[in-house]
Design a protein around this motif. Sequence first.
Motif: not given
Length: 574
Positions: A16-26, A551-557
């Motif tokens: 849910v969401g399309s920011g950096a963390g969301a797309m990294t996880s995808a 953004l670092g934690p968003a992408m890392t987690f």
Amino acid sequence: MTAFIQSQTHYDVIVVGSGAGAMTSAVFLADQGMRVLVVEKSNQYGGTSAISGGGIWIPNNRYFSRQGGQDSYAMALTYLQATAGEHVEEARLRAYLDNAPKMIEQLARISRVRYAVAAKYPDYYPHLPGALAGGRTLDPELFDTSLLGDELANLRKPSPSTLLMGRIAWTARDAHKVMARSFGWRLLIMKLMLRYKLDFKWRRKSKFDRRASLGSSLVASLRRSLMDRDVPLWLNTDFCGLVTDNGRVSGVTVQRNGAELQLTARHGVILASGGFEQNQALRDQYLPKPTRRAWSATPPGNNTGAALQAGMAEGAATALMDWAWWAPTIAVPGEDKPRGVFAERAFPGAIVVNGQGQRFVNEAAPYLEFVDAMHQDNQKTDGRSVPAWVIFDAHFRFNYAMGPLMPGQVMPDSRLRKEWRDNLYWKADTLAELATRIGVDSAGLEATVAKVNTYAGTGVDLDFGRGGNIFDRYYGDSNVKPNPCLAPLRKGPYYAMRLDAGDIGTKGGLLTNEHAQVVREDGVPIAGLYAIGNCSASVMGTRYPGAGGTLGPAMTFGFVAANHVVACARKVTV
């Protein structure tokens, strides 16, 4: 027909969401065989990430070590414990330090994302143990947006303040060289402008640079990486709530094309939809007063706290709800959101005062601390610090930018929009007249300026120590001596601009463990539910350790959540 409908509603994981963390996880999920769907409520993808600086704070990264930089796990942990340890369990801090370097190394191998080290960008608290003078922040390389094809039209547009002349892409490293007026800065500007001018084919299509930079580059490269994997991203799809089955989150409900859909997520749901800064009711409930969603530099209408509320409805614990990623903002007439004021506060020759005409903070301090100081002084002065006022003279106006005002040598007052006068900026021949125009105590302002002028001569700010550390000086003018962040205000006319107590997102949210699983008050995970980015309580606690600390934690987690989902799925299928 039934099989077709099922293929459109049944997935392994829903993000849910399309920011950096969301797309990294995808990206990581898709590379490990998961069938993934990304849903985004807006008609554009990228969220707040797309309008950000795009930097990521990655301690002990190989980019820095390859250049001979010296960092270590132990130093980074010491620093994080000094900044965030009081509010964050050590297991989460260690999970971040364990996985952040792995995340960016693997992402660089499997995706279009490219970073370079910002070797001179210091940690925000250089006085704390374990801090470094640079090397932990990574800066996105430029990305050719023609690779997006038709998807370029759906990319959230960057803020004009992140582009040279409002249309030319540049890296944070380039911007720093120009703002600090380091050797060769004029030549660099000419080079960037020439590159843009000579791209005739692209400029016939758009006035904006073919290349994306900063957060726009990061989001564009991640979107292209999802396209490479045929991962669907549904725009205009509003997340409504979670679906559970025997206590396990098994899907989501969304509103799309005027209808409510129930989507199944066989192995889990990752909430990555931002904070609650655009929800005035939640701001009033949790954040320090006064608070206004109109002061937030995030996209209006997004980040309304839907994920937070859905998680709380399932019994999730929360933390840090009274904190935000504070940043002072300037409202620009005609723009849909205000602009954050990040670097300009460090330029020599501008000061910030409250309604009494007095300084209350080191103007060059990290932006989170700056607004926190606004709130604290607002309580002391009975409401005289929100808003605050940035004051500068004609010399500053000619040489430096402030918000949307480019330096006068590039954009003289005669070229400014008429509606900006006495709305975006105020101007007067004397300090006393300026103070009267903006409702600030004139005697207090004149006394403050006289004091600052003395400090500029000695190079020592006896009140707040401005320019006294490496972080302050990062955006100072390297040609100004003895202190690159201090210069006198002596030359009229004088200018003022209003600073609001803004933010670039809220900091509090759903509490997670070291696997990015959402937990209940007793610490037990809610099966199948993960949260990353600003809808989760920040692993950084109440501080902002360095550029890219969001953004670092968003992408890392996002990476951590993806790996945990896959590991759990494999256990089930064995």
